[in-house]
Design a protein around this motif. Structure first.
Motif, mmCIF file in Angstrom:
data_model
loop_
_atom_site.group_PDB
_atom_site.id
_atom_site.type_symbol
_atom_site.label_atom_id
_atom_site.label_comp_id
_atom_site.label_asym_id
_atom_site.label_seq_id
_atom_site.Cartn_x
_atom_site.Cartn_y
_atom_site.Cartn_z
ATOM 1 N N VAL A 98 4.163 12.451 5.216
ATOM 2 C CA VAL A 98 4.649 11.811 4.180
ATOM 3 C C VAL A 98 5.075 10.147 5.268
ATOM 4 O O VAL A 98 5.215 10.685 6.619
ATOM 5 C CB VAL A 98 6.435 11.608 3.963
ATOM 6 C CG1 VAL A 98 7.670 9.711 3.970
ATOM 7 C CG2 VAL A 98 7.463 12.355 3.117
ATOM 8 N N GLY A 99 4.407 8.639 4.952
ATOM 9 C CA GLY A 99 4.233 7.836 5.772
ATOM 10 C C GLY A 99 5.464 6.607 5.716
ATOM 11 O O GLY A 99 6.262 6.713 5.680
ATOM 12 N N GLY A 100 4.271 6.105 4.701
ATOM 13 C CA GLY A 100 5.652 5.382 3.696
ATOM 14 C C GLY A 100 5.758 6.346 2.609
ATOM 15 O O GLY A 100 7.456 6.030 2.567
ATOM 16 N N GLY A 101 4.898 7.199 1.671
ATOM 17 C CA GLY A 101 5.940 7.791 1.036
ATOM 18 C C GLY A 101 5.606 8.262 -0.169
ATOM 19 O O GLY A 101 5.434 8.819 -1.067
ATOM 20 N N SER A 102 4.064 7.725 -0.544
ATOM 21 C CA SER A 102 3.381 7.010 -2.116
ATOM 22 C C SER A 102 2.954 8.095 -2.741
ATOM 23 O O SER A 102 3.173 8.847 -3.724
ATOM 24 C CB SER A 102 2.585 6.302 -2.045
ATOM 25 O OG SER A 102 1.086 6.531 -1.411
ATOM 26 N N PRO B 239 6.733 3.037 11.317
ATOM 27 C CA PRO B 239 8.351 3.268 11.740
ATOM 28 C C PRO B 239 9.296 3.662 10.361
ATOM 29 O O PRO B 239 10.291 2.912 11.200
ATOM 30 C CB PRO B 239 8.163 2.117 12.758
ATOM 31 C CG PRO B 239 7.906 1.434 12.378
ATOM 32 C CD PRO B 239 6.368 1.832 11.263
ATOM 33 N N SER B 240 9.576 3.341 9.915
ATOM 34 C CA SER B 240 10.388 3.166 8.392
ATOM 35 C C SER B 240 9.811 4.160 7.120
ATOM 36 O O SER B 240 8.484 5.351 7.939
ATOM 37 C CB SER B 240 10.746 2.427 8.029
ATOM 38 O OG SER B 240 11.670 2.433 6.477
ATOM 39 N N VAL B 241 10.722 4.052 6.359
ATOM 40 C CA VAL B 241 9.854 5.036 5.271
ATOM 41 C C VAL B 241 10.711 4.488 3.605
ATOM 42 O O VAL B 241 11.867 3.686 3.798
ATOM 43 C CB VAL B 241 10.753 6.944 5.482
ATOM 44 C CG1 VAL B 241 12.050 6.603 5.141
ATOM 45 C CG2 VAL B 241 9.215 7.906 4.365
ATOM 46 N N GLY B 242 9.305 4.724 2.702
ATOM 47 C CA GLY B 242 10.353 4.589 1.521
ATOM 48 C C GLY B 242 11.860 4.291 1.428
ATOM 49 O O GLY B 242 11.912 5.147 1.099
ATOM 50 N N GLY C 278 0.894 -1.618 0.322
ATOM 51 C CA GLY C 278 -0.227 0.366 0.117
ATOM 52 C C GLY C 278 0.638 1.427 0.018
ATOM 53 O O GLY C 278 0.258 2.317 0.251
ATOM 54 N N SER C 279 2.378 1.279 -0.319
ATOM 55 C CA SER C 279 2.349 2.153 -0.348
ATOM 56 C C SER C 279 3.634 2.307 -1.343
ATOM 57 O O SER C 279 4.484 1.139 -1.743
ATOM 58 C CB SER C 279 3.222 2.680 1.210
ATOM 59 O OG SER C 279 3.763 4.576 1.114
ATOM 60 N N VAL C 280 4.949 3.157 -1.386
ATOM 61 C CA VAL C 280 6.489 2.653 -1.717
ATOM 62 C C VAL C 280 7.829 2.347 -0.955
ATOM 63 O O VAL C 280 8.300 2.498 -0.829
ATOM 64 C CB VAL C 280 7.256 4.153 -2.160
ATOM 65 C CG1 VAL C 280 6.558 5.121 -3.494
ATOM 66 C CG2 VAL C 280 7.308 5.717 -1.669
ATOM 67 N N VAL C 281 6.870 1.259 -0.419
ATOM 68 C CA VAL C 281 7.949 0.401 0.478
ATOM 69 C C VAL C 281 7.467 -1.327 0.633
ATOM 70 O O VAL C 281 6.962 -1.149 -0.495
ATOM 71 C CB VAL C 281 6.954 0.733 2.062
ATOM 72 C CG1 VAL C 281 7.149 1.727 2.256
ATOM 73 C CG2 VAL C 281 5.816 0.139 2.677
ATOM 74 N N GLY C 282 8.450 -1.777 1.510
ATOM 75 C CA GLY C 282 8.731 -3.304 0.583
ATOM 76 C C GLY C 282 9.540 -4.150 -0.078
ATOM 77 O O GLY C 282 10.528 -2.443 -0.408
#
Ligand SMILES: *Cc1c(COP(=O)(O)O)cnc(C)c1O
Length: 400
Positions: free
Chosen positions: A240-244, A315-318, A198-202
């Protein structure tokens, strides 16, 4: 001399790295299924039919392009120039549908029957359930039991949209356990299902894929801004959460001389557990399958985080945000819970637009910045509408 490749084509590299950030740190059993997604995306991102279908969906189903709006009253109040990219007017009320529709379309091209994801506050779950309904796909959303109680309206929405909400009862019963549970379910049937982050993460290719899907925000806004003013904005900002949503609007401006400000939630203090400002207070580390800047406890585990806006307490960011900040291309702004609530009310009363509490962080920063840079034009990504937040705000921060 050879012409340099455009930034968006050069980053990430083939292994999903933005400098040292990103990559793919996953159990061996996930390598093959993620490769399948990566290869499919590489092919489809250049495929006319895929791109054309996505374009049609965006125009006739989602309601794109979303408007760009010069916030006249807000600008007058701060004696500056603030423009809003109205992602709150996207179907379902936030930017998340931009990537969910594209992920679901990818799943359709791959012949998958089911979308699987985790959700924290439920926003991603609702957007994905919407996309699943559109494409006639099954949808399975894993959600911690604690979050299910907290985010009741979103749980109801997912169910109405036909999604199966799987309650996660392990550990702290929140997002972290929901991620594990969703991966487990995906692993049990990778042939028929697709994991939809769901975001620019993973792990790779998700940070790249989600950025590309969200870049429609930036490219639309750039054209609209130019049409309106004959120039580019001086500064672009987003929460910015995950940053998408931030990568979505930044993508179009990375190679221009435009300041880019990513706004992190400063919450209610600077101690661990009081905020979720990952780049500001975090350090390099691996979680959820990628290397980035994260907030960790003494044991290197993801630290507890807080923000008044549940869509940005991550707790992190993309990895791309970690990279762009490390080379000085983006700057970080901070916004506290209280400042966000104040901006929430200000925009509602001055412009008749109730913003999401997440987006209110970017509005608050833009107002502050505008007061100090009166001549500059500011483009804010209004990532979503605030209907979901009204009960919480009026109960906890009543004003008359
Ligand atoms: C989920 C959400 C966010 C945060 O997600 P990003 O990936 O950081 O964009 C921001 N605003 C709204 C309205 C959201 O729903």
């Amino acid at each position: 001399m050879q012409k340099q490749k455009p930034y968006l084509e050069s980053f990430p590299d083939n292994n999903g790295y933005f400098g040292k950030f990103g990559g793919s740190y996953i159990p061996p059993s996930l390598v093959e299924p993620f490769n399948e997604i990566n290869e499919a995306y590489n092919k489809l991102s250049k495929d006319f039919n895929f791109l054309n279908e996505l374009k049609t969906i965006r125009k006739y189903y989602q309601g794109r392009p979303t408007p760009l709006y010069f916030a006249k009253n807000l600008s007058t109040k701060v004696d500056g120039n603030i423009y809003l990219k109205r992602e709150d007017l996207n179907h379902t009320g936030a930017h998340k549908l931009n990537h969910c529709m594209a992920e679901a379309l990818l799943a359709k091209y791959l012949g998958k029957k089911k979308l699987i994801a985790e959700t924290g506050a439920g926003q991603h779950g609702v957007a994905l359930a919407t996309a699943a309904a559109y494409f006639g796909l099954e949808c399975e959303i894993h959600m911690g039991e604690v979050d299910i109680k907290k985010e009741h309206p979103n749980v109801v929405k997912m169910k109405i949209l036909g999604a199966k909400v799987v309650p996660v009862t392990k550990g702290l019963k929140t997002l972290k356990e929901a991620v594990d549970s969703a991966f487990e379910s995906y692993l049990s049937d990778t042939k028929n299902s697709m994991f939809a982050i769901g975001s620019v993460v993973g792990p790779h290719p998700f940070p790249k894929m989600i950025r590309d899907f969200q870049s429609v925000i930036g490219f639309e806004a750039k054209e609209q801004f130019f049409e309106m003013t004959g120039k580019l904005p001086d500064m672009v900002t987003a929460c910015v959460g995950g940053g998408s949503n931030a990568m979505g609007i930044f993508s179009a401006f990375i190679e221009d001389s435009v300041e880019l400000y990513a706004i992190e939630p400063a919450g209610k203090g600077d101690k661990i557990g009081e905020h979720s400002a990952s780049i500001t207070y975090g350090k390099e580390g691996i979680m959820h399958g990628f290397n980035s800047i994260m907030l960790a406890d003494e044991n290197g585990e993801p630290a507890p985080v807080h923000s008044i806006a549940s869509g940005i307490d991550y707790p992190s960011v993309g990895p791309e945000h970690a990279y762009l900040n490390s080379i000085g291309r983006t700057k970080i702004g901070l916004c506290t819970d209280n400042e966000a609530v104040e901006a929430f009310y200000t925009l509602s009363r001055l412009e008749g637009i109730i913003p999401a509490l997440e987006s209110s962080h970017a509005i608050a920063f833009a107002m502050k910045y505008a007061k100090e840079h009166k001549e500059k034009s500011i483009l804010v990504n209004l990532s979503g509408r605030g209907d979901k937040d009204i009960d919480f705000v009026i109960e906890n921060f009543p004003i008359d």
